[in-house]
Enzyme design. Structure first.
Site, PDB file in Angstrom:
ATOM      1  N   SER A   1     -28.328  51.351 150.265  1.00 41.10           N
ATOM      2  CA  SER A   1     -27.726  52.256 151.249  1.00 41.10           C
ATOM      3  C   SER A   1     -26.818  53.239 150.531  1.00 41.10           C
ATOM      4  O   SER A   1     -26.217  52.907 149.500  1.00 41.10           O
ATOM      5  CB  SER A   1     -26.907  51.460 152.272  1.00 41.10           C
ATOM      6  OG  SER A   1     -26.128  52.321 153.080  1.00 41.10           O
TER       7      SER A   1
ATOM      8  N   TYR B   1     -19.210  46.141 154.151  1.00 39.31           N
ATOM      9  CA  TYR B   1     -20.653  46.378 154.071  1.00 39.31           C
ATOM     10  C   TYR B   1     -20.994  47.203 152.833  1.00 39.31           C
ATOM     11  O   TYR B   1     -21.929  46.880 152.087  1.00 39.31           O
ATOM     12  CB  TYR B   1     -21.110  47.111 155.335  1.00 39.31           C
ATOM     13  CG  TYR B   1     -22.537  47.607 155.287  1.00 39.31           C
ATOM     14  CD1 TYR B   1     -23.606  46.744 155.492  1.00 39.31           C
ATOM     15  CD2 TYR B   1     -22.813  48.958 155.039  1.00 39.31           C
ATOM     16  CE1 TYR B   1     -24.912  47.209 155.464  1.00 39.31           C
ATOM     17  CE2 TYR B   1     -24.114  49.421 155.013  1.00 39.31           C
ATOM     18  CZ  TYR B   1     -25.161  48.554 155.226  1.00 39.31           C
ATOM     19  OH  TYR B   1     -26.466  49.007 155.181  1.00 39.31           O
TER      20      TYR B   1
END
Length: 252
Positions: free
Chosen positions: A144, A157
């Site tokens: 990501s 995250y």
């Protein structure tokens, strides 16, 4: 083995209900992929995902898989490779978590880290070794852009994805020249169940767009794929912004 057009004949999807993973599977099935393994926690959603791919003409099998149970990975994932060669492993599992809650509950934060990083390290190494033993195949790891630089809004995250990204890059270097190709995919904000209810970030994309980029990256044997491609330039700039300035930017 891949067919004459370079399409993998067999796919192992780690995270069998992943929207990006299933979009990729649908795309590859349309291009001649015939055997699909969906690895995930047994659930009606996993069963429905398998049925939807069977309806497209694929031979689909499911296998119980839990990222939080690394002790089982060797047996359960290793067994898949004894059934026949796997051309493509797509590591697509992960959880977003809830930043505010996770900051207040360290055990919740650890669950994010263990799912996105520790579980991926375990599963990634098991599959990489199996691919190396068969002498060919690709391992695609969904990272990501959140892992490129920690942001106040999602640093738990983001840190787990940063670790995963570094691991996948290093694994790719370790496997270079063995016949196994490792590709890291860095999507930005993806409109999906995971991000439902969140404010949409600039350059948002869809599971189908990510799937298209994965397929193209496989054909090119890319090592890193950004989705959309413009994020590569954006993140290159943001990485070099001084921290005092970065804190004041509307990205945190």
């Amino acid at each position: 083995m891949k067919d004459a057009f370079g399409t993998p004949q067999s796919l192992l999807l780690l995270g069998g209900t992943s929207e990006i993973g299933l979009a990729t599977a649908r795309r590859l099935i349309a291009r001649r992929t015939r055997t699909v393994w969906l690895a995930g926690r047994p659930s009606p959603a996993l069963t429905a995902a398998a049925d939807s791919l069977r309806a497209l003409g694929a031979d689909v099998r499911t296998v119980p898989f839990d990222a939080l149970d690394p002790e089982s990975h060797e047996e359960r994932l290793g067994k898949i490779f004894t059934e026949g060669d796997i051309d493509l492993v797509l590591l697509a599992f992960g959880i977003l978590g809830d930043q505010a809650r996770d900051e207040a509950d360290p055990l919740a934060a650890v669950r994010v880290a263990q799912t996105n990083y520790t579980g991926a390290v375990s599963a990634g190494l098991v599959c990489a070794r199996a691919l190396q033993s068969q002498g060919h195949g690709s391992l695609v790891v969904l990272s990501s852009v959140a892992g490129e630089r920690a942001r106040r809004a999602n640093f738990i995250y983001g840190s787990s994805k940063a670790g995963l990204d570094a691991f996948a890059q290093g694994l790719g270097d370790a496997l270079y020249g063995t016949g196994v190709h490792v590709m890291v995919v860095r999507p930005g904000f993806v409109r999906s169940r995971m991000t439902a209810g969140l404010a949409e970030a600039p350059l948002a994309t869809t599971p189908e767009t990510v799937a298209r980029a994965i397929e193209l990256g496989l054909r090119r044997r890319s090592e890193t794929v950004w989705v959309p491609g413009a994020l590569r330039v954006v993140m290159s700039a943001l990485r070099h912004v001084p921290r005092p300035v970065f804190r004041r930017l509307p990205v945190g």
